[in-house]
Design an enzyme around this catalytic site. Structure first.
Site, PDB file in Angstrom:
ATOM      1  N   ARG A 167      45.751  42.742  43.877  1.00 46.87           N
ATOM      2  CA  ARG A 167      44.953  41.689  43.241  1.00 46.87           C
ATOM      3  C   ARG A 167      45.046  40.432  44.113  1.00 46.87           C
ATOM      4  NH1 ARG A 167      47.058  44.234  38.128  1.00 46.87           N
ATOM      5  NH2 ARG A 167      45.273  44.463  36.735  1.00 46.87           N
TER       6      ARG A 167
ATOM      7  N   ASN B 190      40.929  47.741  31.785  1.00 48.30           N
ATOM      8  CA  ASN B 190      41.193  46.505  31.028  1.00 48.30           C
ATOM      9  C   ASN B 190      39.877  45.789  30.708  1.00 48.30           C
ATOM     10  OD1 ASN B 190      43.728  47.246  31.820  1.00 48.30           O
ATOM     11  ND2 ASN B 190      43.946  45.646  33.350  1.00 48.30           N
ATOM     12  N   ASP B 191      39.061  45.641  31.738  1.00 53.53           N
ATOM     13  CA  ASP B 191      37.782  44.964  31.511  1.00 53.53           C
ATOM     14  C   ASP B 191      36.749  45.898  30.906  1.00 53.53           C
ATOM     15  OD1 ASP B 191      38.037  42.244  32.190  1.00 53.53           O
ATOM     16  OD2 ASP B 191      38.317  42.834  34.275  1.00 53.53           O
TER      17      ASP B 191
ATOM     18  N   ARG C 118      41.583  44.265  46.696  1.00 49.62           N
ATOM     19  CA  ARG C 118      40.430  43.834  45.899  1.00 49.62           C
ATOM     20  C   ARG C 118      40.106  42.392  46.260  1.00 49.62           C
ATOM     21  NH1 ARG C 118      40.804  43.731  39.501  1.00 49.62           N
ATOM     22  NH2 ARG C 118      42.044  41.875  39.912  1.00 49.62           N
TER      23      ARG C 118
ATOM     24  N   GLU D 103      33.981  48.372  35.838  1.00 47.06           N
ATOM     25  CA  GLU D 103      34.616  47.679  34.721  1.00 47.06           C
ATOM     26  C   GLU D 103      33.606  46.991  33.804  1.00 47.06           C
ATOM     27  OE1 GLU D 103      37.483  44.920  36.297  1.00 47.06           O
ATOM     28  OE2 GLU D 103      36.191  44.313  37.938  1.00 47.06           O
TER      29      GLU D 103
ATOM     30  N   ARG E 275      39.920  39.970  26.093  1.00 53.12           N
ATOM     31  CA  ARG E 275      41.238  40.581  26.256  1.00 53.12           C
ATOM     32  C   ARG E 275      42.388  39.592  26.168  1.00 53.12           C
ATOM     33  NH1 ARG E 275      40.866  42.373  32.687  1.00 53.12           N
ATOM     34  NH2 ARG E 275      43.073  42.027  32.891  1.00 53.12           N
TER      35      ARG E 275
ATOM     36  N   CYS F  89      42.661  52.014  37.696  1.00 54.65           N
ATOM     37  CA  CYS F  89      43.705  51.049  38.066  1.00 54.65           C
ATOM     38  C   CYS F  89      43.980  50.060  36.941  1.00 54.65           C
ATOM     39  CB  CYS F  89      43.335  50.316  39.352  1.00 54.65           C
ATOM     40  SG  CYS F  89      41.861  49.303  39.193  1.00 54.65           S
TER      41      CYS F  89
ATOM     42  N   HIS G 143      54.793  33.616  35.598  1.00 56.51           N
ATOM     43  CA  HIS G 143      55.704  34.042  36.662  1.00 56.51           C
ATOM     44  C   HIS G 143      56.981  34.607  36.087  1.00 56.51           C
ATOM     45  CE1 HIS G 143      53.815  31.457  40.039  1.00 56.51           C
ATOM     46  NE2 HIS G 143      53.255  32.636  39.913  1.00 56.51           N
TER      47      HIS G 143
HETATM   48  C1  PEP Z   1      40.893  45.988  35.016  1.00 58.86           C
HETATM   49  O1  PEP Z   1      40.002  45.244  34.614  1.00 58.86           O
HETATM   50  O2  PEP Z   1      41.231  47.044  34.437  1.00 58.86           O
HETATM   51  C2  PEP Z   1      41.631  45.653  36.247  1.00 58.86           C
HETATM   52  C3  PEP Z   1      42.450  46.512  36.807  1.00 58.86           C
HETATM   53  O3  PEP Z   1      41.456  44.426  36.776  1.00 58.86           O
HETATM   54  P1  PEP Z   1      42.094  43.081  36.174  1.00 58.86           P
HETATM   55  O4  PEP Z   1      43.098  43.483  35.121  1.00 58.86           O
HETATM   56  O5  PEP Z   1      42.725  42.385  37.327  1.00 58.86           O
HETATM   57  O6  PEP Z   1      40.893  42.393  35.626  1.00 58.86           O
HETATM   58 MG    MG Z   2      39.194  43.666  35.868  1.00 53.33          MG
END
Ligand code: PEP
Ligand code: MG
Length: 596
Positions: A302, A463-464, A342, A440, A474, A511, A195
């Site tokens: 999210r 990211n994923d 989401r 992802e 990650r 995203c 936070h």
């Molecule tokens: C991602 O995986 O790129 C994503 C946007 O979702 P999160 O980071 O919440 O897993």
């Molecule tokens: Mg993700």
């Protein structure tokens, strides 16, 4: 003293230079002693009144919240009030005094340690980090018990040169610091999802967290530089390093000032292609920040953040009405611009005694849609709440982590079921709510026709996608250096999804973090991406890059990046891509104005 540097986690941008102000945690000074039987009631009373004082303190902070305070702060303070009311914190320590004859501070610390240990067992990294909230509330009670209130001695000009160094800082304390307008902060604890990190980002204060023992190594009044972009703190820098950082700091400030003029400028490339810039949000109140930053909509809400920090609640999940109010709040704040919600994306949140294999690989376990499909009642509740909010403005439903055709089909049929339940209840919702999938998992990217055939839009979670393509966790620091958006396999998947989506006429956005990093803007534009969703604070720099890009120049160069496979060749092609010069922004603005 010789200069040295500390490396932690970069959580907010910018450079801060100032003198260290150390804040010692009250937990370090806790005295442990046993009390006599006839002192039990008095000791219990002492703890009770400390808890009551903290309740009042949080209540005052909450009601006196400045109008311009970041929206998250109010929510975080509420979470702290809930934690404080939970019997685990307000009752159990009293029993420890009663049965074990511990003094109040010791009883409280014992229980906080017990709760912290339970949180350590949680697989989901976000939930695990919520341990910090419990410790921060405990810290507040301890400070009242020991009479060591938190205070920053300075305000105004003098405070602007202060960098707070602490073991941890609670969001409520950040409020006080915010009024002191200090230069930055460094904490031993915290991760990118803590936070404190989130608040730092929204306050736009340079910060570095997860510094392990900065509060021990740094001495009061040491000269510090926080490099917020790198997550590095330089202690007692040499005059040369200091001069370099001062120059960089001034340059950054100048750039920021220039960027703020772009808020209302439409994001159009030099050759006239309009690009949609959307925001990623975590809490409904962030929608206001997104709107103010000029976002054309929310590309990723999210929703899991609504399911977290529910320590004081009887129910594990937020109710349909509770969720509905949150989604509605975001929709209303966006005043007719689309909000992409989401559905729940949590990891395998399991106690120790459950299946060990899942616990070892939570990223490959019962995550996101897999979890939702295994908890259909919970999923239906969320879907009904989202659908009901769609009666108040445009909402798009985004489903995370799908890979299989049957997962999409099952999800669609559960969505239909939720719709039917609302029809039966005669509750309004958008019958044509667009449904999309996060791309992802590499399998999804490679089997895109399955998705295109069944869904209305796609959003690439880089990211994923990078995590799963390169098989690197990650959140694991040990393999962080292998996280490479320029790996040819990643580039191939990205460009495949963007181009196949465009060919099929299905909207595709990115995203993940790549969308908000100007390093990758031209690459993604050149691949044909038309929608970017990012943290609101990144919107203007990405927009600036778009305004300075010409797709007719970028596209052939990105093809060269794609043809290269050797890392050196990719890097060289990327350097050429960044070096392409388009007309300056001012000239482009004149052109747009002329066109109107
Ligand atoms: C991602 O995986 O790129 C994503 C946007 O979702 P999160 O980071 O919440 O897993
Ligand atoms: Mg993700």
């Amino acid at each position: 003293m010789a200069s040295f540097s500390l490396h932690g986690i970069a959580v907010s941008q910018g450079i801060a230079i100032g003198r260290a102000h150390l804040m010692a945690p009250a937990a370090l000074d806790v005295k442990h002693y046993l009390i006599a039987g006839d002192q039990v009631e008095a000791e219990i009373e002492r703890l009770r009144s400390a808890i009551k004082a903290v309740h009042e303190e949080l209540h005052t902070i909450r009601t006196d919240l400045p109008k311009d305070a970041p929206a998250e702060l109010g929510a975080f303070i509420d979470v702290h009030s809930l934690i404080l009311s939970d019997p685990m914190l307000s009752e159990v320590p009293l029993n420890i005094i009663r049965h074990r004859y511990y003094n109040a501070e010791w009883a409280l610390v014992t229980q906080i340690e017990e709760l912290s240990a339970q949180f350590d067992e949680i697989e989901d990294p976000y939930l695990r980090e919520r341990k910090a909230d419990i410790q921060q509330v405990g810290e507040r009670i301890l400070k009242v018990l020991t009479g060591s209130a938190i205070h920053l001695p300075l305000t105004g000009e003098a405070a602007a040169n202060i960098i707070v160094v602490a073991h941890d800082i609670s969001p409520a304390d950040m409020l006080q610091f915010r009024d002191s307008a200090f230069a930055g902060f460094v904490t031993d604890l915290g991760g990118p999802n803590s936070h404190t990190a989130i608040v730092a980002r929204s306050l736009d204060i340079p910060a570095a967290v997860g510094m392990h023992n900065a509060s021990v190594l740094v001495k009061h009044d040491d000269l510090l530089i926080i490099d917020g972009d790198a997550g590095v703190v330089i202690v007692d820098p040499s005059p040369l390093v200091l001069a370099q950082y001062r120059a960089r700091q001034e340059r950054l400030l100048r750039e920021r000032k220039k960027l703020s003029r772009l808020k209302k400028t439409p994001a159009i490339t030099q050759d006239g292609e309009p690009i949609t810039l959307l925001a990623n949000i975590e809490l409904p109140a962030d929608a206001t920040t997104a709107w103010e930053a000029g976002a054309m909509g929310i590309g990723l809400f999210r929703s899991e953040f609504l399911f977290m920090g529910r320590v004081g609640h009887l129910e594990k999940f937020p109710s349909e009405d509770e969720q509905f109010e949150s989604y509605k709040q975001a929709v209303i704040a966006m005043k007719g611009r689309p909000v992409t919600i989401r559905t729940l994306d949590v990891g395998a949140d399991k106690p120790l005694d459950e299946d060990e294999e899942t616990a070892l690989n939570p990223a490959l376990g019962l995550r996101a849609i897999r979890y939702c499909l295994s908890e259909p009642q919970m999923f239906l509740t969320q879907l009904r709440a989202i659908l009901r909010a769609s009666a108040f403005g445009p909402i798009k439903l985004l489903i995370p982590m799908m890979a299989h055709a049957f997962e999409i089909d099952q999800t669609l049929s559960i969505i239909e079921q939720a719709k039917q339940q609302l029809r039966d209840r005669k509750q309004k919702f958008d019958e044509d709510i667009p449904i999309g999938a996060m791309i992802e998992i590499p399998a999804a990217a490679l089997a895109l026709p399955l998705f295109i055939k069944r869904l209305d839009f796609l959003s690439i979670g880089t990211n994923d996608l990078i995590q799963y393509t390169l098989a690197i966790d990650r959140v694991d620091h040990e393999v962080a250096h292998l996280y490479d958006p320029l790996h040819p396999a990643v580039l191939f998947l990205l460009s495949t999804v963007i181009s196949q989506g465009r060919k099929a006429g299905i909207p595709v956005s990115v995203c993940g973090e790549m969308a908000g990093d100007v390093k990758w803007t031209r690459l993604l534009l050149g691949m044909g991406l038309l929608e970017f969703s990012m943290h609101p604070s990144q919107l203007l720099s990405v927009k600036n890059e778009i305004l300075n890009s010409d797709l007719t120049l970028l596209e052939p160069q990105v093809k060269k990046v794609m043809r290269a496979t050797e890392p050196a060749a990719i890097a060289a092609a990327m350097a050429q891509l960044q070096a392409l010069v388009a007309e300056p922004v001012e000239a482009k603005e004149t052109k747009v104005a002329r066109r109107r």
